[in-house]
Design an enzyme around this catalytic site. Structure first.
Site, PDB file in Angstrom:
ATOM      1  N   ASP A   9       0.848  -1.183   0.000  1.00 53.79           N
ATOM      2  CA  ASP A   9       0.000   0.000   0.000  1.00 53.79           C
ATOM      3  C   ASP A   9       0.888   1.238   0.000  1.00 53.79           C
ATOM      4  O   ASP A   9       2.028   1.196   0.457  1.00 53.79           O
ATOM      5  CB  ASP A   9      -0.919   0.020   1.228  1.00 53.79           C
ATOM      6  CG  ASP A   9      -2.064   1.017   1.099  1.00 53.79           C
ATOM      7  OD1 ASP A   9      -2.382   1.416  -0.034  1.00 53.79           O
ATOM      8  OD2 ASP A   9      -2.633   1.388   2.132  1.00 53.79           O
ATOM      9  N   GLY A  10       0.334   2.317  -0.531  1.00 59.98           N
ATOM     10  CA  GLY A  10       1.012   3.599  -0.538  1.00 59.98           C
ATOM     11  C   GLY A  10       0.137   4.646   0.117  1.00 59.98           C
ATOM     12  O   GLY A  10      -1.084   4.503   0.176  1.00 59.98           O
ATOM     13  N   GLU A  47       2.388   3.855  -4.430  1.00 54.87           N
ATOM     14  CA  GLU A  47       1.777   2.552  -4.726  1.00 54.87           C
ATOM     15  C   GLU A  47       2.729   1.708  -5.567  1.00 54.87           C
ATOM     16  O   GLU A  47       2.916   0.515  -5.305  1.00 54.87           O
ATOM     17  CB  GLU A  47       0.442   2.735  -5.455  1.00 54.87           C
ATOM     18  CG  GLU A  47      -0.628   3.458  -4.663  1.00 54.87           C
ATOM     19  CD  GLU A  47      -1.285   2.641  -3.568  1.00 54.87           C
ATOM     20  OE1 GLU A  47      -0.912   1.483  -3.332  1.00 54.87           O
ATOM     21  OE2 GLU A  47      -2.213   3.189  -2.924  1.00 54.87           O
ATOM     22  N   ASP A  69      -4.446  -2.247  -2.998  1.00 49.41           N
ATOM     23  CA  ASP A  69      -5.690  -1.511  -3.214  1.00 49.41           C
ATOM     24  C   ASP A  69      -5.544  -0.505  -4.357  1.00 49.41           C
ATOM     25  O   ASP A  69      -6.433   0.303  -4.599  1.00 49.41           O
ATOM     26  CB  ASP A  69      -6.168  -0.826  -1.933  1.00 49.41           C
ATOM     27  CG  ASP A  69      -5.219   0.235  -1.409  1.00 49.41           C
ATOM     28  OD1 ASP A  69      -4.250   0.592  -2.103  1.00 49.41           O
ATOM     29  OD2 ASP A  69      -5.444   0.721  -0.292  1.00 49.41           O
ATOM     30  N   HIS A 124      -8.994   0.306   3.009  1.00 48.37           N
ATOM     31  CA  HIS A 124      -9.708   0.727   4.222  1.00 48.37           C
ATOM     32  C   HIS A 124     -11.039  -0.022   4.349  1.00 48.37           C
ATOM     33  O   HIS A 124     -12.068   0.548   4.694  1.00 48.37           O
ATOM     34  CB  HIS A 124      -9.933   2.237   4.211  1.00 48.37           C
ATOM     35  CG  HIS A 124      -8.676   2.999   3.916  1.00 48.37           C
ATOM     36  ND1 HIS A 124      -7.663   3.124   4.840  1.00 48.37           N
ATOM     37  CD2 HIS A 124      -8.264   3.632   2.799  1.00 48.37           C
ATOM     38  CE1 HIS A 124      -6.678   3.824   4.297  1.00 48.37           C
ATOM     39  NE2 HIS A 124      -7.020   4.132   3.063  1.00 48.37           N
ATOM     40  N   ASP A 134      -1.100  -0.212   5.126  1.00 49.95           N
ATOM     41  CA  ASP A 134      -1.485   1.185   5.222  1.00 49.95           C
ATOM     42  C   ASP A 134      -0.836   1.837   6.437  1.00 49.95           C
ATOM     43  O   ASP A 134      -0.323   2.959   6.354  1.00 49.95           O
ATOM     44  CB  ASP A 134      -3.011   1.319   5.288  1.00 49.95           C
ATOM     45  CG  ASP A 134      -3.448   2.766   5.401  1.00 49.95           C
ATOM     46  OD1 ASP A 134      -3.226   3.538   4.448  1.00 49.95           O
ATOM     47  OD2 ASP A 134      -4.006   3.138   6.459  1.00 49.95           O
TER      48      ASP A 134
END
Length: 146
Positions: A9-10, A47, A69, A124, A134
């Protein structure tokens, strides 16, 4: 071939702004966390960096499932955007240059020795590994915040 899961994740505050990425590599029940960031970057760059760092950490060819994501990353592979961009000399369908070219090229090089599958998950949304990534990304991003 070893089967490895990479979760990535970024995060970015402002776009551009301070950003971070978080990665978890999982193999045979063991996990490794990787993270990093930049003072002035974009969400898409973070990302990409997460996936790149995860793949570059692998020491031998593996069967890899990348879960992220980021539709930006997954669609580029799963919808054939990368193939199209390369055929058009790194131009998008609208004729404009592909952004983050050096990172896409780095990602392609890192992925080339592996058998990689890309899976998109909603961010999320309670996915255990996505939430952990995250937190890693946000922690790295916040190192640059005042």
């Amino acid at each position: 071939m070893k089967k490895v899961n990479i979760y990535s994740d970024g995060a970015c505050s402002g776009n551009p702004g301070p950003g971070g990425y978080g990665v978890i590599l999982e193999y045979n029940g063991k996990e490794a966390e990787l993270s990093g960031g930049e003072e002035n970057t974009t969400n898409n760059r973070m990302e990409l960096m997460g996936v790149i760092i995860g793949l570059e950490a692998l020491k031998q060819p593996c069967e890899v499932t990348v879960t992220t994501d980021s539709k930006y990353v997954t669609d580029a592979f799963n919808k054939g955007w990368l193939v199209s961009w390369q055929k058009k000399n790194w131009k998008k369908s609208d004729g404009k240059p592909v952004l983050n070219l050096e990172l896409w090229q780095r990602l392609l090089k890192a992925a080339s020795i592996h058998n990689v599958t890309f899976i998109h998950v909603l961010g999320h949304n309670g996915h255990h590994y996505n939430e952990r990534c995250d937190k890693l990304a946000v922690r790295e991003r916040d190192k640059f915040s005042s």
